[in-house]
Design an enzyme around this catalytic site. Structure first.
Site, mmCIF file in Angstrom:
data_model
loop_
_atom_site.group_PDB
_atom_site.id
_atom_site.type_symbol
_atom_site.label_atom_id
_atom_site.label_comp_id
_atom_site.label_asym_id
_atom_site.label_seq_id
_atom_site.Cartn_x
_atom_site.Cartn_y
_atom_site.Cartn_z
ATOM 1 N N ASN A 33 -12.983 -40.475 3.268
ATOM 2 C CA ASN A 33 -14.289 -39.811 3.336
ATOM 3 C C ASN A 33 -14.296 -38.619 4.293
ATOM 4 O OD1 ASN A 33 -15.446 -41.752 1.592
ATOM 5 N ND2 ASN A 33 -15.733 -43.165 3.308
ATOM 6 N N HIS A 110 -26.030 -49.251 -1.047
ATOM 7 C CA HIS A 110 -24.885 -49.785 -0.303
ATOM 8 C C HIS A 110 -25.081 -51.248 0.114
ATOM 9 C CE1 HIS A 110 -21.851 -50.040 2.958
ATOM 10 N NE2 HIS A 110 -21.210 -49.179 2.195
ATOM 11 N N GLU A 151 -29.760 -43.943 -1.537
ATOM 12 C CA GLU A 151 -28.757 -43.073 -0.929
ATOM 13 C C GLU A 151 -28.955 -41.681 -1.499
ATOM 14 O OE1 GLU A 151 -24.689 -44.611 -0.850
ATOM 15 O OE2 GLU A 151 -25.480 -46.576 -1.429
ATOM 16 N N SER A 155 -21.595 -43.431 -3.114
ATOM 17 C CA SER A 155 -20.183 -43.354 -2.761
ATOM 18 C C SER A 155 -19.235 -43.787 -3.865
ATOM 19 C CB SER A 155 -19.911 -44.208 -1.512
ATOM 20 O OG SER A 155 -20.207 -45.566 -1.763
ATOM 21 N N ASP A 180 -30.352 -42.999 2.931
ATOM 22 C CA ASP A 180 -29.048 -43.089 3.583
ATOM 23 C C ASP A 180 -28.253 -41.842 3.208
ATOM 24 O OD1 ASP A 180 -26.413 -43.671 4.327
ATOM 25 O OD2 ASP A 180 -26.668 -45.814 3.996
ATOM 26 N N HIS A 183 -22.998 -40.009 2.933
ATOM 27 C CA HIS A 183 -21.997 -39.169 2.274
ATOM 28 C C HIS A 183 -22.454 -37.730 2.063
ATOM 29 C CE1 HIS A 183 -18.994 -42.293 1.281
ATOM 30 N NE2 HIS A 183 -20.041 -43.090 1.302
ATOM 31 N N LYS A 214 -17.606 -40.222 8.293
ATOM 32 C CA LYS A 214 -17.224 -39.586 7.029
ATOM 33 C C LYS A 214 -16.983 -38.103 7.270
ATOM 34 C CE LYS A 214 -19.411 -43.295 4.476
ATOM 35 N NZ LYS A 214 -19.691 -44.118 5.671
#
Length: 359
Positions: A33, A110, A151, A155, A180, A183, A214
Protein backbone atom coordinates in the site's frame (compact mmCIF):
# COMPACT_ATOMS: atom_id res chain seq x y z
CA UNK A 1 -8.38 -28.07 21.81
CA UNK A 2 -5.41 -28.46 19.45
CA UNK A 3 -7.39 -30.97 17.39
CA UNK A 4 -10.18 -28.41 16.96
CA UNK A 5 -7.71 -25.83 15.75
CA UNK A 6 -6.12 -28.37 13.43
CA UNK A 7 -9.47 -29.29 11.92
CA UNK A 8 -10.31 -25.69 11.13
CA UNK A 9 -6.89 -25.16 9.56
CA UNK A 10 -7.26 -28.39 7.56
CA UNK A 11 -10.71 -27.36 6.34
CA UNK A 12 -9.35 -24.05 5.12
CA UNK A 13 -6.43 -25.78 3.44
CA UNK A 14 -8.81 -28.14 1.64
CA UNK A 15 -10.75 -25.13 0.34
CA UNK A 16 -7.52 -23.60 -0.94
CA UNK A 17 -7.81 -20.56 1.30
CA UNK A 18 -5.23 -21.21 4.03
CA UNK A 19 -3.39 -17.99 4.80
CA UNK A 20 0.37 -17.86 5.33
CA UNK A 21 3.01 -15.19 5.84
CA UNK A 22 5.18 -14.33 2.85
CA UNK A 23 8.33 -12.29 2.42
CA UNK A 24 9.14 -10.95 -1.04
CA UNK A 25 12.38 -9.13 -0.29
CA UNK A 26 14.10 -7.94 -3.44
CA UNK A 27 11.09 -8.31 -5.74
CA UNK A 28 9.49 -5.45 -7.69
CA UNK A 29 6.71 -4.07 -5.53
CA UNK A 30 3.23 -4.39 -7.01
CA UNK A 31 1.46 -5.43 -3.84
CA UNK A 32 2.12 -3.02 -0.97
CA UNK A 33 0.00 0.00 0.00
CA UNK A 34 3.05 2.28 -0.25
CA UNK A 35 1.45 4.23 -3.12
CA UNK A 36 3.75 7.27 -2.96
CA UNK A 37 6.88 5.29 -2.10
CA UNK A 38 7.29 7.17 1.18
CA UNK A 39 7.89 4.00 3.20
CA UNK A 40 11.32 3.89 1.59
CA UNK A 41 12.26 7.33 2.92
CA UNK A 42 14.64 7.21 5.87
CA UNK A 43 13.80 9.59 8.69
CA UNK A 44 16.00 9.67 11.76
CA UNK A 45 13.84 9.99 14.88
CA UNK A 46 14.68 9.30 18.48
CA UNK A 47 12.70 6.23 19.55
CA UNK A 48 12.08 5.72 23.26
CA UNK A 49 9.34 3.72 24.92
CA UNK A 50 6.11 5.61 25.58
CA UNK A 51 5.87 3.87 29.00
CA UNK A 52 2.07 3.83 29.14
CA UNK A 53 -1.26 4.76 27.60
CA UNK A 54 -2.04 8.30 26.45
CA UNK A 55 -4.16 8.79 29.58
CA UNK A 56 -1.29 7.85 31.89
CA UNK A 57 2.27 8.53 30.76
CA UNK A 58 2.15 8.24 26.97
CA UNK A 59 1.01 11.78 26.20
CA UNK A 60 3.05 14.94 25.59
CA UNK A 61 2.72 18.47 24.25
CA UNK A 62 4.51 17.33 21.10
CA UNK A 63 1.84 14.69 20.42
CA UNK A 64 -1.00 17.14 20.96
CA UNK A 65 0.69 19.70 18.72
CA UNK A 66 1.00 17.08 15.96
CA UNK A 67 -2.68 16.24 16.31
CA UNK A 68 -3.55 19.92 15.86
CA UNK A 69 -1.33 20.06 12.78
CA UNK A 70 -3.09 17.01 11.34
CA UNK A 71 -6.50 18.53 12.04
CA UNK A 72 -5.46 21.68 10.15
CA UNK A 73 -4.04 19.68 7.26
CA UNK A 74 -7.15 17.52 6.86
CA UNK A 75 -9.46 20.53 7.37
CA UNK A 76 -11.03 19.18 10.54
CA UNK A 77 -11.90 20.75 13.88
CA UNK A 78 -9.73 18.23 15.72
CA UNK A 79 -7.89 14.93 15.34
CA UNK A 80 -7.07 12.01 17.63
CA UNK A 81 -4.30 9.53 16.82
CA UNK A 82 -4.87 5.82 17.40
CA UNK A 83 -2.18 3.14 17.18
CA UNK A 84 -3.63 1.76 13.93
CA UNK A 85 -6.60 2.04 11.61
CA UNK A 86 -7.94 -1.18 13.09
CA UNK A 87 -7.81 0.27 16.60
CA UNK A 88 -9.48 3.47 15.40
CA UNK A 89 -12.43 1.73 13.74
CA UNK A 90 -12.80 -0.62 16.68
CA UNK A 91 -12.96 2.34 19.05
CA UNK A 92 -15.30 4.40 16.88
CA UNK A 93 -17.98 1.82 16.21
CA UNK A 94 -17.91 0.18 19.62
CA UNK A 95 -18.35 3.44 21.54
CA UNK A 96 -20.24 6.04 19.49
CA UNK A 97 -23.48 4.21 18.51
CA UNK A 98 -25.68 3.39 21.50
CA UNK A 99 -28.47 0.91 22.16
CA UNK A 100 -31.46 1.87 20.01
CA UNK A 101 -29.26 3.52 17.37
CA UNK A 102 -28.68 2.17 13.86
CA UNK A 103 -25.47 1.54 11.92
CA UNK A 104 -25.77 1.15 8.14
CA UNK A 105 -22.59 -0.08 6.51
CA UNK A 106 -21.47 -0.93 3.00
CA UNK A 107 -21.40 -4.70 2.62
CA UNK A 108 -17.72 -4.56 1.61
CA UNK A 109 -16.57 -2.23 4.38
CA UNK A 110 -13.32 -3.15 6.13
CA UNK A 111 -13.20 -5.93 8.72
CA UNK A 112 -12.14 -3.47 11.42
CA UNK A 113 -15.46 -1.63 11.02
CA UNK A 114 -17.35 -4.91 11.18
CA UNK A 115 -15.51 -5.91 14.35
CA UNK A 116 -16.26 -2.56 15.94
CA UNK A 117 -19.93 -3.01 15.07
CA UNK A 118 -19.93 -6.43 16.75
CA UNK A 119 -18.90 -4.74 20.00
CA UNK A 120 -21.67 -2.14 19.73
CA UNK A 121 -25.15 -2.39 21.26
CA UNK A 122 -26.67 -0.63 18.23
CA UNK A 123 -28.69 -2.28 15.47
CA UNK A 124 -26.63 -2.82 12.34
CA UNK A 125 -27.56 -3.56 8.73
CA UNK A 126 -25.52 -3.73 5.56
CA UNK A 127 -26.46 -2.13 2.26
CA UNK A 128 -25.41 -3.16 -1.23
CA UNK A 129 -21.94 -2.10 -2.20
CA UNK A 130 -21.75 1.48 -3.50
CA UNK A 131 -25.53 1.51 -3.94
CA UNK A 132 -27.18 4.76 -2.80
CA UNK A 133 -30.63 3.44 -3.70
CA UNK A 134 -30.31 0.51 -1.31
CA UNK A 135 -28.86 2.81 1.35
CA UNK A 136 -31.90 5.06 0.99
CA UNK A 137 -34.24 2.12 1.55
CA UNK A 138 -32.36 1.24 4.73
CA UNK A 139 -32.31 4.87 5.91
CA UNK A 140 -36.09 5.06 5.63
CA UNK A 141 -36.42 2.21 8.14
CA UNK A 142 -33.60 3.19 10.51
CA UNK A 143 -34.29 4.26 14.09
CA UNK A 144 -32.44 6.27 16.71
CA UNK A 145 -29.24 8.06 15.79
CA UNK A 146 -28.15 6.76 12.40
CA UNK A 147 -24.50 6.14 11.50
CA UNK A 148 -23.46 5.35 7.91
CA UNK A 149 -20.06 3.66 7.41
CA UNK A 150 -18.26 3.59 4.07
CA UNK A 151 -14.76 3.64 2.64
CA UNK A 152 -13.78 6.23 0.07
CA UNK A 153 -11.56 3.79 -1.84
CA UNK A 154 -12.13 0.06 -1.31
CA UNK A 155 -8.95 -1.91 -0.86
CA UNK A 156 -9.92 -5.24 -2.45
CA UNK A 157 -11.80 -3.90 -5.51
CA UNK A 158 -10.11 -0.55 -6.02
CA UNK A 159 -13.42 1.19 -6.66
CA UNK A 160 -14.45 4.59 -5.32
CA UNK A 161 -17.59 5.22 -3.29
CA UNK A 162 -20.25 7.61 -4.65
CA UNK A 163 -19.57 9.93 -1.73
CA UNK A 164 -21.51 12.93 -3.04
CA UNK A 165 -24.72 10.90 -3.33
CA UNK A 166 -24.17 9.14 -0.02
CA UNK A 167 -23.44 12.43 1.72
CA UNK A 168 -26.62 13.96 0.29
CA UNK A 169 -28.68 11.04 1.61
CA UNK A 170 -27.11 11.39 5.04
CA UNK A 171 -28.00 15.07 5.11
CA UNK A 172 -31.56 14.29 4.02
CA UNK A 173 -32.06 11.68 6.73
CA UNK A 174 -29.97 13.38 9.46
CA UNK A 175 -27.49 10.49 9.47
CA UNK A 176 -23.88 10.71 10.67
CA UNK A 177 -21.53 9.80 7.83
CA UNK A 178 -18.21 8.12 8.74
CA UNK A 179 -15.74 7.78 5.87
CA UNK A 180 -12.64 5.61 6.12
CA UNK A 181 -10.05 7.32 3.89
CA UNK A 182 -7.34 4.76 4.56
CA UNK A 183 -6.53 4.19 0.88
CA UNK A 184 -7.37 7.67 -0.45
CA UNK A 185 -5.41 9.76 2.04
CA UNK A 186 -2.25 11.04 0.37
CA UNK A 187 -3.51 9.86 -3.04
CA UNK A 188 -6.45 12.20 -3.71
CA UNK A 189 -7.18 15.83 -2.93
CA UNK A 190 -4.98 18.90 -2.87
CA UNK A 191 -1.88 18.07 -0.82
CA UNK A 192 -3.25 14.54 -0.42
CA UNK A 193 -6.08 15.52 1.93
CA UNK A 194 -8.33 12.74 0.68
CA UNK A 195 -11.37 12.24 -1.49
CA UNK A 196 -13.83 14.07 0.77
CA UNK A 197 -11.74 17.23 0.53
CA UNK A 198 -11.36 16.80 -3.21
CA UNK A 199 -15.15 16.64 -3.52
CA UNK A 200 -15.64 19.55 -1.12
CA UNK A 201 -17.82 17.61 1.34
CA UNK A 202 -15.37 17.39 4.25
CA UNK A 203 -17.38 19.77 6.44
CA UNK A 204 -20.53 17.67 6.01
CA UNK A 205 -18.88 14.38 6.94
CA UNK A 206 -19.16 13.55 10.64
CA UNK A 207 -15.87 11.64 10.91
CA UNK A 208 -13.04 10.90 8.50
CA UNK A 209 -10.37 8.36 9.30
CA UNK A 210 -6.85 8.48 7.84
CA UNK A 211 -4.33 5.71 8.30
CA UNK A 212 -0.61 6.42 7.99
CA UNK A 213 0.60 2.93 7.09
CA UNK A 214 -0.35 3.24 3.42
CA UNK A 215 0.41 6.24 1.20
CA UNK A 216 2.19 7.99 4.06
CA UNK A 217 4.62 5.13 4.68
CA UNK A 218 4.40 5.34 8.48
CA UNK A 219 2.05 3.80 11.07
CA UNK A 220 -0.98 4.74 13.15
CA UNK A 221 -4.25 6.48 12.25
CA UNK A 222 -6.00 9.79 12.88
CA UNK A 223 -9.71 10.23 13.52
CA UNK A 224 -10.66 13.66 12.16
CA UNK A 225 -13.78 14.80 13.95
CA UNK A 226 -15.48 17.56 15.99
CA UNK A 227 -13.72 18.40 19.26
CA UNK A 228 -16.62 17.00 21.32
CA UNK A 229 -16.18 13.64 19.56
CA UNK A 230 -12.45 13.70 20.28
CA UNK A 231 -13.17 14.19 23.99
CA UNK A 232 -15.79 11.45 23.88
CA UNK A 233 -13.36 8.97 22.31
CA UNK A 234 -10.69 9.79 24.90
CA UNK A 235 -13.23 8.82 27.56
CA UNK A 236 -15.07 5.90 25.97
CA UNK A 237 -13.05 4.30 23.12
CA UNK A 238 -11.50 1.28 24.82
CA UNK A 239 -9.00 0.66 22.00
CA UNK A 240 -7.58 4.12 22.77
CA UNK A 241 -7.84 4.05 26.56
CA UNK A 242 -6.46 0.60 27.33
CA UNK A 243 -3.40 0.37 25.13
CA UNK A 244 0.16 1.59 25.38
CA UNK A 245 0.64 4.71 23.26
CA UNK A 246 2.95 4.94 20.29
CA UNK A 247 6.42 6.21 21.20
CA UNK A 248 6.75 9.97 20.76
CA UNK A 249 9.16 9.48 17.87
CA UNK A 250 6.48 7.61 15.94
CA UNK A 251 4.19 10.63 16.12
CA UNK A 252 7.01 12.81 14.85
CA UNK A 253 7.54 10.35 12.01
CA UNK A 254 3.85 10.63 11.09
CA UNK A 255 4.13 14.43 10.96
CA UNK A 256 7.27 14.17 8.82
CA UNK A 257 5.67 11.78 6.31
CA UNK A 258 2.50 13.84 6.02
CA UNK A 259 4.64 16.89 5.28
CA UNK A 260 6.42 14.97 2.50
CA UNK A 261 3.09 13.89 1.04
CA UNK A 262 1.96 17.48 0.45
CA UNK A 263 4.09 17.73 -2.69
CA UNK A 264 2.08 17.13 -5.88
CA UNK A 265 5.03 15.57 -7.72
CA UNK A 266 4.57 12.05 -6.36
CA UNK A 267 0.78 12.09 -6.86
CA UNK A 268 1.23 13.20 -10.47
CA UNK A 269 3.77 10.43 -11.08
CA UNK A 270 1.44 7.91 -9.45
CA UNK A 271 -1.42 8.90 -11.76
CA UNK A 272 0.86 8.62 -14.80
CA UNK A 273 1.83 5.11 -13.74
CA UNK A 274 -1.80 4.15 -13.12
CA UNK A 275 -2.71 5.35 -16.63
CA UNK A 276 0.18 3.41 -18.19
CA UNK A 277 -0.64 0.26 -16.23
CA UNK A 278 -4.25 0.50 -17.45
CA UNK A 279 -3.00 0.51 -21.05
CA UNK A 280 -0.90 -2.60 -20.44
CA UNK A 281 -3.21 -4.64 -18.18
CA UNK A 282 -6.95 -5.05 -18.47
CA UNK A 283 -8.51 -4.94 -15.00
CA UNK A 284 -12.01 -4.98 -13.54
CA UNK A 285 -11.33 -1.84 -11.49
CA UNK A 286 -14.03 0.70 -12.31
CA UNK A 287 -12.10 3.87 -11.48
CA UNK A 288 -9.37 4.98 -13.89
CA UNK A 289 -7.67 6.90 -11.02
CA UNK A 290 -7.43 4.11 -8.46
CA UNK A 291 -3.94 2.83 -7.58
CA UNK A 292 -5.51 -0.58 -6.86
CA UNK A 293 -6.06 -2.65 -10.01
CA UNK A 294 -7.86 -5.99 -9.93
CA UNK A 295 -7.59 -8.90 -12.37
CA UNK A 296 -10.15 -11.63 -11.65
CA UNK A 297 -9.76 -15.35 -12.41
CA UNK A 298 -12.40 -18.08 -12.90
CA UNK A 299 -10.96 -20.40 -10.23
CA UNK A 300 -8.55 -20.40 -7.29
CA UNK A 301 -6.01 -22.73 -8.87
CA UNK A 302 -5.47 -20.54 -11.95
CA UNK A 303 -5.26 -17.44 -9.81
CA UNK A 304 -2.71 -18.97 -7.42
CA UNK A 305 -0.65 -20.39 -10.30
CA UNK A 306 -0.44 -17.01 -12.01
CA UNK A 307 0.58 -15.34 -8.73
CA UNK A 308 3.38 -17.88 -8.29
CA UNK A 309 4.53 -17.36 -11.88
CA UNK A 310 4.73 -13.61 -11.34
CA UNK A 311 6.61 -14.08 -8.08
CA UNK A 312 9.14 -16.38 -9.75
CA UNK A 313 9.59 -13.71 -12.43
CA UNK A 314 10.55 -11.15 -9.81
CA UNK A 315 7.27 -9.41 -8.99
CA UNK A 316 5.75 -9.04 -5.54
CA UNK A 317 2.13 -9.92 -6.28
CA UNK A 318 -0.28 -11.97 -4.22
CA UNK A 319 -3.47 -13.88 -4.98
CA UNK A 320 -6.46 -12.64 -2.99
CA UNK A 321 -8.77 -15.55 -2.23
CA UNK A 322 -11.96 -16.17 -0.26
CA UNK A 323 -12.73 -15.53 2.58
CA UNK A 324 -10.86 -12.23 2.17
CA UNK A 325 -13.05 -11.63 -0.89
CA UNK A 326 -16.46 -13.19 -1.67
CA UNK A 327 -16.46 -16.73 -3.05
CA UNK A 328 -16.04 -17.00 -6.80
CA UNK A 329 -14.24 -13.71 -7.43
CA UNK A 330 -10.64 -14.58 -6.56
CA UNK A 331 -8.20 -12.13 -8.04
CA UNK A 332 -4.73 -10.74 -8.34
CA UNK A 333 -4.58 -7.34 -6.68
CA UNK A 334 -1.97 -5.01 -8.11
CA UNK A 335 -0.96 -1.85 -6.26
CA UNK A 336 0.62 0.83 -8.40
CA UNK A 337 3.24 3.16 -6.95
CA UNK A 338 4.83 6.44 -7.89
CA UNK A 339 8.16 4.58 -7.81
CA UNK A 340 7.24 1.93 -10.40
CA UNK A 341 8.78 2.32 -13.86
CA UNK A 342 7.26 1.80 -17.31
CA UNK A 343 9.72 -1.02 -17.90
CA UNK A 344 8.53 -2.81 -14.75
CA UNK A 345 4.91 -2.42 -15.82
CA UNK A 346 5.67 -3.72 -19.33
CA UNK A 347 7.55 -6.76 -17.97
CA UNK A 348 4.73 -7.57 -15.57
CA UNK A 349 2.20 -7.38 -18.40
CA UNK A 350 4.19 -9.81 -20.52
CA UNK A 351 4.39 -12.38 -17.72
CA UNK A 352 0.72 -11.92 -16.88
CA UNK A 353 -0.31 -12.62 -20.46
CA UNK A 354 2.12 -15.45 -21.03
CA UNK A 355 4.99 -13.85 -22.99
CA UNK A 356 8.15 -14.06 -20.89
CA UNK A 357 10.65 -14.22 -23.74
CA UNK A 358 11.61 -10.54 -23.45
CA UNK A 359 12.40 -10.64 -19.71
Amino acid sequence: MNSKFQKRLYDRQEKGSLRSLLSFDGLVDFWSNDYLGLAQVLHAVEIRGSTGSRLISGNSRIVETIEKQLADHFQSESALIFNSGYDANLGLFSSLPQKGDTILYDELVHASVRDGIRLSFANAYSFKHNNPEDLKRKLEKARGSIFVAVESLYSMDGDIAPLVEINQLCREYDAFLIVDEAHSGGVFGEEGTGLCCELGIQQDVFIRLFTFGKAYGAHGAAVCCPEIVRQYLINFARSFIYTTALPEGFYQHIAHQVELSKSSVLREQLQQNIAYFSLQVHSSTSSNRSPIRVVEFPDRETCKAKAEELQQSGFAVKAILPPTVPAGIQRLRFCIHASNTKTEIERLSRVLYGNQSVL
